[in-house]
Design a protein around this motif. Structure first.
Motif: not given
Length: 175
Positions: A146-153, A141-143, A103-117
């Motif tokens: 899941l949005d089609k606009n977000r790439d994972i590697q 991180m995968i969770l 949960t904390k990782t998913r939330d952090l990655i969401e925050t990072i995407f917002k920062e990037a935007i």
């Protein structure tokens, strides 16, 4: 010559981390190698690099966070990366139980995407690499991606007939 990193005592290793002595730590032959490779895959167009790490639940210095400053110094000095690194403690995940870590990782990655935007990047310009994460971090991180606009590697490897990893160059796999 220099002592191989695997022969360093715990104290010597910790001191090398504090001294940002990436030569003594031999990062290219360490568990940080996949992370180095993942970052370098995108080096030619990298503007920002968020380094997600781990800390102990009590924040006593355990986890991967103590490795981050020496990793960043190595990427700048030896690999020539000239990007903005976001490597502060706020990008570390406390290693509680797996459910909280996910949960904390998913939330952090969401925050990072917002920062990037907010920094002018499009979601498609951000790649979340989970190569070096523990399984509950990987799931988080995968969770978050899941949005089609977000790439994972992740950095892939090849296997022999016994399904054992073959020594050699890792390669990026982008989804």
């Amino acid at each position: 010559g220099d002592t191989p990193a695997r022969d360093l005592s715990v104290e010597e290793r910790e001191q090398a981390f504090r001294d940002l002595d990436y030569i003594k730590l031999d990062l290219e032959n360490s568990t940080l190698k996949p992370a180095i490779d993942a970052v370098m895959t995108h080096a030619s167009r990298l503007e920002h690099c968020w380094v997600v790490s781990t800390i102990s639940p009590e924040s006593k210095g355990d986890g991967s966070f103590p490795c981050v400053p020496v990793l960043v110094r190595y990427l700048k000095d030896e690999k020539g990366l000239d990007c903005d690194f976001h490597d502060q403690l706020e990008y570390s995940i406390p290693m509680h139980d797996d459910a909280q870590v996910t949960t904390k990782t998913r939330d952090l990655i969401e925050t990072i995407f917002k920062e990037a935007i907010n920094k002018g990047l499009d979601e498609k310009e951000v790649i979340a690499d989970f190569t070096s994460g523990v399984r509950s971090m990987t799931l988080g991180m995968i969770l978050a991606c899941l949005d089609k606009n977000r790439d994972i590697q992740f950095q892939g490897t090849r296997y022999n007939e016994k399904a054992e990893p073959i020594q050699g160059q890792l390669f990026p796999i982008l989804f």
